[in-house]
Design a protein around this motif. Structure first.
Motif, mmCIF file in Angstrom:
data_model
loop_
_atom_site.group_PDB
_atom_site.id
_atom_site.type_symbol
_atom_site.label_atom_id
_atom_site.label_comp_id
_atom_site.label_asym_id
_atom_site.label_seq_id
_atom_site.Cartn_x
_atom_site.Cartn_y
_atom_site.Cartn_z
ATOM 1 N N LEU A 153 -16.142 -29.470 -25.933
ATOM 2 C CA LEU A 153 -15.333 -29.605 -24.715
ATOM 3 C C LEU A 153 -16.185 -30.185 -23.581
ATOM 4 O O LEU A 153 -15.706 -30.995 -22.789
ATOM 5 N N ASP A 154 -17.474 -29.795 -23.536
ATOM 6 C CA ASP A 154 -18.375 -30.374 -22.520
ATOM 7 C C ASP A 154 -18.471 -31.885 -22.698
ATOM 8 O O ASP A 154 -18.478 -32.643 -21.734
ATOM 9 N N ASN A 155 -18.573 -32.310 -23.961
ATOM 10 C CA ASN A 155 -18.669 -33.756 -24.228
ATOM 11 C C ASN A 155 -17.405 -34.480 -23.766
ATOM 12 O O ASN A 155 -17.458 -35.614 -23.292
ATOM 13 N N ILE A 156 -16.259 -33.792 -23.883
ATOM 14 C CA ILE A 156 -15.003 -34.423 -23.440
ATOM 15 C C ILE A 156 -14.980 -34.490 -21.914
ATOM 16 O O ILE A 156 -14.759 -35.551 -21.320
ATOM 17 N N VAL A 157 -15.277 -33.341 -21.288
ATOM 18 C CA VAL A 157 -15.179 -33.285 -19.821
ATOM 19 C C VAL A 157 -16.211 -34.209 -19.175
ATOM 20 O O VAL A 157 -15.898 -34.954 -18.248
ATOM 21 N N HIS A 158 -17.453 -34.166 -19.676
ATOM 22 C CA HIS A 158 -18.513 -34.936 -19.008
ATOM 23 C C HIS A 158 -18.731 -36.310 -19.628
ATOM 24 O O HIS A 158 -19.516 -37.095 -19.115
ATOM 25 N N GLY A 159 -18.076 -36.597 -20.736
ATOM 26 C CA GLY A 159 -18.286 -37.889 -21.389
ATOM 27 C C GLY A 159 -16.991 -38.662 -21.563
ATOM 28 O O GLY A 159 -16.710 -39.616 -20.844
ATOM 29 N N ASN A 160 -16.157 -38.205 -22.498
ATOM 30 C CA ASN A 160 -15.039 -39.054 -22.928
ATOM 31 C C ASN A 160 -13.967 -39.281 -21.866
ATOM 32 O O ASN A 160 -13.351 -40.341 -21.831
ATOM 33 N N LEU A 161 -13.755 -38.298 -20.991
ATOM 34 C CA LEU A 161 -12.738 -38.535 -19.954
ATOM 35 C C LEU A 161 -13.199 -39.645 -19.022
ATOM 36 O O LEU A 161 -12.474 -40.604 -18.762
ATOM 37 N N SER A 162 -14.448 -39.540 -18.531
ATOM 38 C CA SER A 162 -14.871 -40.577 -17.580
ATOM 39 C C SER A 162 -15.048 -41.931 -18.267
ATOM 40 O O SER A 162 -14.790 -42.974 -17.659
ATOM 41 N N LEU A 163 -15.440 -41.927 -19.548
ATOM 42 C CA LEU A 163 -15.536 -43.217 -20.252
ATOM 43 C C LEU A 163 -14.173 -43.913 -20.307
ATOM 44 O O LEU A 163 -14.082 -45.117 -20.505
ATOM 45 N N ASN A 164 -13.113 -43.126 -20.155
ATOM 46 C CA ASN A 164 -11.761 -43.698 -20.189
ATOM 47 C C ASN A 164 -11.092 -43.671 -18.813
ATOM 48 O O ASN A 164 -9.861 -43.659 -18.705
ATOM 49 N N ASP A 165 -11.950 -43.623 -17.772
ATOM 50 C CA ASP A 165 -11.468 -43.665 -16.377
ATOM 51 C C ASP A 165 -10.488 -42.547 -16.050
ATOM 52 O O ASP A 165 -9.495 -42.763 -15.346
ATOM 53 N N ILE A 166 -10.746 -41.363 -16.586
ATOM 54 C CA ILE A 166 -9.881 -40.221 -16.269
ATOM 55 C C ILE A 166 -10.713 -39.213 -15.481
ATOM 56 O O ILE A 166 -11.791 -38.815 -15.929
ATOM 57 N N GLN A 167 -10.208 -38.856 -14.310
ATOM 58 C CA GLN A 167 -10.926 -37.888 -13.484
ATOM 59 C C GLN A 167 -10.242 -36.532 -13.550
ATOM 60 O O GLN A 167 -9.023 -36.454 -13.666
ATOM 61 N N LEU A 168 -11.054 -35.479 -13.459
ATOM 62 C CA LEU A 168 -10.500 -34.130 -13.327
ATOM 63 C C LEU A 168 -10.728 -33.680 -11.889
ATOM 64 O O LEU A 168 -11.724 -34.087 -11.292
ATOM 65 N N PRO A 169 -9.918 -32.838 -11.264
ATOM 66 C CA PRO A 169 -8.675 -32.307 -11.819
ATOM 67 C C PRO A 169 -7.603 -33.379 -11.934
ATOM 68 O O PRO A 169 -7.591 -34.341 -11.164
ATOM 69 N N ASN A 170 -6.712 -33.160 -12.894
ATOM 70 C CA ASN A 170 -5.688 -34.151 -13.187
ATOM 71 C C ASN A 170 -4.450 -33.375 -13.646
ATOM 72 O O ASN A 170 -4.541 -32.531 -14.544
ATOM 73 N N ASP A 171 -3.321 -33.643 -13.005
ATOM 74 C CA ASP A 171 -2.092 -32.892 -13.330
ATOM 75 C C ASP A 171 -1.691 -33.044 -14.784
ATOM 76 O O ASP A 171 -0.977 -32.218 -15.335
ATOM 77 N N LYS A 172 -2.133 -34.148 -15.400
ATOM 78 C CA LYS A 172 -1.630 -34.442 -16.750
ATOM 79 C C LYS A 172 -2.633 -34.161 -17.849
ATOM 80 O O LYS A 172 -2.350 -34.390 -19.023
ATOM 81 N N ILE A 173 -3.842 -33.730 -17.480
ATOM 82 C CA ILE A 173 -4.845 -33.449 -18.524
ATOM 83 C C ILE A 173 -5.519 -32.119 -18.225
ATOM 84 O O ILE A 173 -5.922 -31.858 -17.096
ATOM 85 N N GLN A 174 -5.633 -31.305 -19.243
ATOM 86 C CA GLN A 174 -6.335 -30.027 -19.115
ATOM 87 C C GLN A 174 -7.235 -29.922 -20.343
ATOM 88 O O GLN A 174 -6.834 -30.343 -21.433
ATOM 89 N N VAL A 175 -8.446 -29.385 -20.153
ATOM 90 C CA VAL A 175 -9.349 -29.211 -21.296
ATOM 91 C C VAL A 175 -9.744 -27.744 -21.327
ATOM 92 O O VAL A 175 -10.210 -27.212 -20.317
ATOM 93 N N GLN A 176 -9.549 -27.065 -22.434
ATOM 94 C CA GLN A 176 -9.973 -25.667 -22.483
ATOM 95 C C GLN A 176 -10.224 -25.189 -23.906
ATOM 96 O O GLN A 176 -9.769 -25.820 -24.861
ATOM 97 N N ARG A 177 -10.960 -24.083 -24.011
ATOM 98 C CA ARG A 177 -11.283 -23.576 -25.342
ATOM 99 C C ARG A 177 -10.073 -22.895 -25.968
ATOM 100 O O ARG A 177 -9.362 -22.139 -25.298
ATOM 101 N N LEU A 178 -9.834 -23.180 -27.234
ATOM 102 C CA LEU A 178 -8.851 -22.408 -28.003
ATOM 103 C C LEU A 178 -9.414 -22.205 -29.402
ATOM 104 O O LEU A 178 -9.378 -23.101 -30.254
ATOM 105 N N LEU A 179 -9.997 -21.006 -29.569
ATOM 106 C CA LEU A 179 -10.440 -20.592 -30.904
ATOM 107 C C LEU A 179 -9.205 -19.956 -31.533
ATOM 108 O O LEU A 179 -8.598 -19.057 -30.952
ATOM 109 N N TRP A 180 -8.830 -20.446 -32.711
ATOM 110 C CA TRP A 180 -7.501 -20.121 -33.231
ATOM 111 C C TRP A 180 -7.250 -18.624 -33.390
ATOM 112 O O TRP A 180 -6.125 -18.170 -33.246
ATOM 113 N N ASN A 181 -8.309 -17.874 -33.689
ATOM 114 C CA ASN A 181 -8.050 -16.440 -33.916
ATOM 115 C C ASN A 181 -8.377 -15.592 -32.687
ATOM 116 O O ASN A 181 -8.493 -14.378 -32.793
ATOM 117 N N ASP A 182 -8.532 -16.244 -31.533
ATOM 118 C CA ASP A 182 -8.871 -15.477 -30.329
ATOM 119 C C ASP A 182 -7.614 -15.298 -29.467
ATOM 120 O O ASP A 182 -7.132 -16.260 -28.854
#
Ligand SMILES: C[S@@+](CC[C@H](N)C(=O)[O-])C[C@H]1O[C@@H](n2cnc3c(N)ncnc32)[C@H](O)[C@@H]1O
Length: 356
Positions: free
Chosen positions: A215-244
């Motif tokens: 998720l860190d790689n997405i927030v600090h890497g892939n979003l900005s590589l695609n010109d997407i800034q956070l906070p953003n009404d249309k994108i949220q990044v968060q942990r979801l461990l399936w059994n948690d």
């Protein structure tokens, strides 16, 4: 092969030997190169910033196999650009990196408004930058406790399916004003494809994985590589461990689940099924689109049987036995699949009580 297709292949890091093996008309290939020299040189230069070895391999194959032909076919109007040699010499010492080295891969997945009326890219924009850009370790199967450090074929397949003009009305119907939850997103290619092509259609994309470093790689890497800034009404990044259960309850609301390559190992399937069961066996008419590589038919059958025994129905809405033979020319794919890519399927999964 056209010049832009060659550049798309290089940007997607198709193995150099596969690029050269595919050439059936050598003269046509060299004429293509002579006609796209400026763009090719720029692409090879940009690739060399992160992966000089790949650019070097392309040029050494070109010079070793085709140098004479280049000089035979060049004309006064179409001379071979000597800067290729200068550039080649400048990267001659490049060595193959380690599988744990990051690369920046570009996937040709942005459509223009004529292909996708819900998109927001004009033909010019999509020609200028047709890519979703992903920071990843493309040669790493697993590392640091996750398999999500690279983008897998099933996510390329699902992304390609979403932007294929032939699926446009299906995609428009199912994602219209919907909050989409991607599970096990890894590098997040599918979510970014959805967001970049359908931002005016969807309500929101929630990108999740059980592994926080991804998720860190997405927030600090892939979003900005695609010109997407956070906070953003249309994108949220968060942990979801399936059994948690805490992770699950922190996700406020969603309508559709998407995911790719989540059935590769029997040991992770029960948690996946439990998550799908909790999410889909509700009063809401939710469903999931999950793409899966069929590496081992027994594991695939285990997944299908577990769905059924948990009151989940499924339809295979798309499959390809041999993705590497898909043709770019007839528009069935904008991405390349390496030789030997396993069969890929897209499952639509829903509660057995509902009639989707
Ligand atoms: C094979 S990778 C696929 C990644 C990405 N979807 C793709 O196709 O490129 C599987 C992903 O599922 C995630 N994953 C595996 N088990 C998980 C679990 N129990 N909870 C949440 N994520 C999980 C991994 O961290 C990894 O990112």
């Amino acid at each position: 092969m056209k010049g832009d297709q060659l550049i798309h292949k290089l940007n997607q890091r198709i193995p150099i030997n596969e690029i050269f093996e595919e050439i059936d008309d050598k003269s046509l290939f060299i004429l293509t190169i002579l006609n796209c020299q400026e763009n090719l040189l720029t692409a090879l230069y940009l690739i060399s910033i992160v992966n000089p070895y790949y650019s070097k391999c392309f040029l050494s194959h070109l010079f070793n196999g085709f140098e004479n032909l280049i000089y035979e076919l060049q004309t006064d109007d179409l001379e071979f650009d000597e800067r290729f040699y200068d550039f080649y010499i400048s990267i001659l010492s490049a060595k193959e990196g380690n599988p744990t080295d990051y690369d920046i891969i570009k996937y040709n997945l942005i459509t223009c408004t004529s292909d996708n009326p819900n998109g927001h890219h004009t033909l010019n924009e999509s020609q200028e930058n047709p890519y979703i850009t992903i920071r990843e370790c493309p040669r790493l199967i697993g590392g640091l406790g996750t398999t999500g450090l690279r983008t897998w074929e099933a996510s390329c397949f699902l992304s390609n399916f979403l932007i294929n003009p032939k699926n446009h009305s299906f995609v428009t119907n199912i994602f219209n004003n919907q909050t989409v939850l991607e599970i096990g997103s890894g590098t997040s290619l599918v979510s970014l494809t959805l967001y970049k092509n359908f931002s005016s259609l969807i309500k929101k994309v929630i990108i999740t994985d059980g592994d926080s470093s991804l998720l860190d790689n997405i927030v600090h890497g892939n979003l900005s590589l695609n010109d997407i800034q956070l906070p953003n009404d249309k994108i949220q990044v968060q942990r979801l461990l399936w059994n948690d259960p805490d992770d699950f309850s922190s996700i406020s609301d969603f309508d559709v689940i998407i995911g790719s390559d989540l059935t590769y190992d029997r040991s992770i399937i029960p948690d996946l099924i439990n998550l799908l069961k909790k999410s889909l066996n509700t009063n809401k008419q939710r469903f999931a689109l999950i793409s899966a590589s069929v590496r081992n038919i027994e594991t695939t059958l285990f997944f299908e049987n577990l769905l059924t025994s948990n009151n989940l129905s499924f339809k295979i809405i798309e499959k390809c036995l041999n993705p590497s033979t898909n043709s770019y020319i007839n528009n069935s794919t904008k991405l390349w699949f390496k030789k030997g890519t396993f069969e890929v399927r897209i499952y639509k999964i829903y509660s057995s009580k509902c009639s989707l």
